[in-house]
Design an enzyme around this catalytic site. Structure first.
Site, PDB file in Angstrom:
ATOM      1  N   PRO A   1       2.990   3.208   2.957  1.00 10.87           N
ATOM      2  CA  PRO A   1       2.586   2.050   3.641  1.00 10.87           C
ATOM      3  C   PRO A   1       3.341   0.796   3.498  1.00 10.87           C
ATOM      4  O   PRO A   1       3.819   0.595   2.454  1.00 10.87           O
ATOM      5  CB  PRO A   1       1.142   1.997   3.463  1.00 10.87           C
ATOM      6  CG  PRO A   1       0.766   3.492   2.870  1.00 10.87           C
ATOM      7  CD  PRO A   1       2.028   3.884   2.128  1.00 10.87           C
ATOM      8  N   GLU A   2       3.588   0.237   4.649  1.00  4.64           N
ATOM      9  CA  GLU A   2       4.396  -1.215   4.475  1.00  4.64           C
ATOM     10  C   GLU A   2       3.302  -2.219   4.955  1.00  4.64           C
ATOM     11  O   GLU A   2       2.349  -2.023   4.940  1.00  4.64           O
ATOM     12  CB  GLU A   2       5.714  -1.257   5.430  1.00  4.64           C
ATOM     13  CG  GLU A   2       6.813   0.069   5.179  1.00  4.64           C
ATOM     14  CD  GLU A   2       7.725  -0.052   5.938  1.00  4.64           C
ATOM     15  OE1 GLU A   2       8.229  -0.950   6.484  1.00  4.64           O
ATOM     16  OE2 GLU A   2       8.602   0.877   6.032  1.00  4.64           O
TER      17      GLU A   2
ATOM     18  N   ARG B   1      -1.521  12.838  -3.172  1.00  3.27           N
ATOM     19  CA  ARG B   1      -0.322  13.062  -4.155  1.00  3.27           C
ATOM     20  C   ARG B   1      -0.549  12.110  -5.449  1.00  3.27           C
ATOM     21  O   ARG B   1       0.146  12.305  -6.463  1.00  3.27           O
ATOM     22  CB  ARG B   1       0.813  12.572  -3.348  1.00  3.27           C
ATOM     23  CG  ARG B   1       1.224  13.383  -2.146  1.00  3.27           C
ATOM     24  CD  ARG B   1       2.399  12.866  -1.422  1.00  3.27           C
ATOM     25  NE  ARG B   1       2.527  13.670   0.088  1.00  3.27           N
ATOM     26  CZ  ARG B   1       3.372  13.224   0.927  1.00  3.27           C
ATOM     27  NH1 ARG B   1       4.013  12.049   0.863  1.00  3.27           N
ATOM     28  NH2 ARG B   1       3.463  13.975   1.882  1.00  3.27           N
TER      29      ARG B   1
END
Length: 284
Positions: A2-3, A115
């Site tokens: 995500p940015e 993850r």
């Protein structure tokens, strides 16, 4: 990963649902999710119990929840982290890593991370910023962002412009996707040497960064798979509006030339070879 737009979408949702509420119970269900908290997951859970969350804040790709005058719960979503609000009676999600319930009996705050690259930590703050991220530069949507200082830093850095955009000590929140999109808007190649950029080109580049991030915010961010969702579990749809990223061999929306893909730092860069000509002297 995500940015800025994706993290800002999450921040807004968390603030709406969690600000002003007091934690009744806190659980950290996977030790990796608290690996940056030096005292360990049990300490993090114990110290969050009974704390009132004042707001939700963000700088770049980090967000944090102030829980006192000089402490905050700092969160980094990593590759697959999700902060969602959920019904307290709903069974735990498969990859649930941390859970916070509240004294008002309303929705939980849950940290889900398939993850386990993301993390949570309770940390001291300095001038309102969590101490582990005080080195991170303001992002281009903040009032604190200094455009002139950014231009001077680029002139000194002597690197490729995309590498500079990804350097969180220069400008925060920009990642691979939005760097490519902003460079396309500014008509700059990713390998353009930063020391050759004019003031007008830097202004054009920052305008492109702000435009693409603002548009992505309105669309709820960019989701290429189910791992990025907002606090209600919904995906963003800005992927439909991307002009170059992930569009190899498709026609440029501006001139019709096929979009080119280049290897870049173990990732990819996408450009229009006509609108963004490769510089004769380049930094790779």
């Amino acid at each position: 990963m995500p940015e800025l737009p994706e993290v800002e979408v999450v921040r807004r949702g968390v603030e709406r649902w969690v600000a002003g509420r007091t934690v009744r119970t806190a659980e950290v269900l996977h030790p990796r999710s608290a690996r940056r908290h030096a005292e360990g997951p049990a300490d993090l859970a114990a110290r969050m119990t009974g704390r009132t969350i004042a707001a939700a804040r963000r700088r770049g790709k980090y967000l944090w929840l102030p829980v006192g005058d000089d402490e905050a719960l700092l969160a980094h979503l990593g590759m697959s982290g999700q902060l969602i609000v959920d019904d307290p009676d709903r069974p735990p999600e498969k990859h649930l890593r941390a859970r916070f319930t509240f004294t008002d009996g309303g929705p939980d705050l849950r940290f889900i991370d398939q993850r386990t690259f993301g993390h949570l930590m309770l940390t001291a703050t300095k001038d309102g910023i969590p101490e582990p991220i005080t080195h991170i530069a303001p992002d281009p949507l903040e009032d604190a962002f200094d455009e002139e200082a950014f231009h001077r830093a680029l002139r000194r850095r002597r690197t490729g412009v995309k590498r500079a955009l990804l350097d969180q000590t220069l400008i925060s929140g920009v990642g691979n996707i939005y760097a490519d999109e902003a460079l396309w808007r500014a008509r700059l190649h990713w390998a353009r040497p930063t020391e050759t950029l004019t003031r007008a080109e830097v202004t054009r580049l920052l305008t492109g960064v702000r435009e693409v991030m603002t548009a992505a915010l309105k669309a709820g961010g960019t989701s290429f798979d189910s791992l990025y969702v907002n606090v209600n579990g919904e995906s963003g749809y800005f992927e439909r509006s991307l002009n170059v990223y992930g569009r190899r061999d498709e026609p440029c929306a501006r001139c019709g030339s096929p979009i080119r893909r280049d290897a870049f730092m173990n990732r990819s860069s996408f450009t229009c070879p006509t609108c963004q000509p490769r510089p004769r002297r380049a930094h790779y």
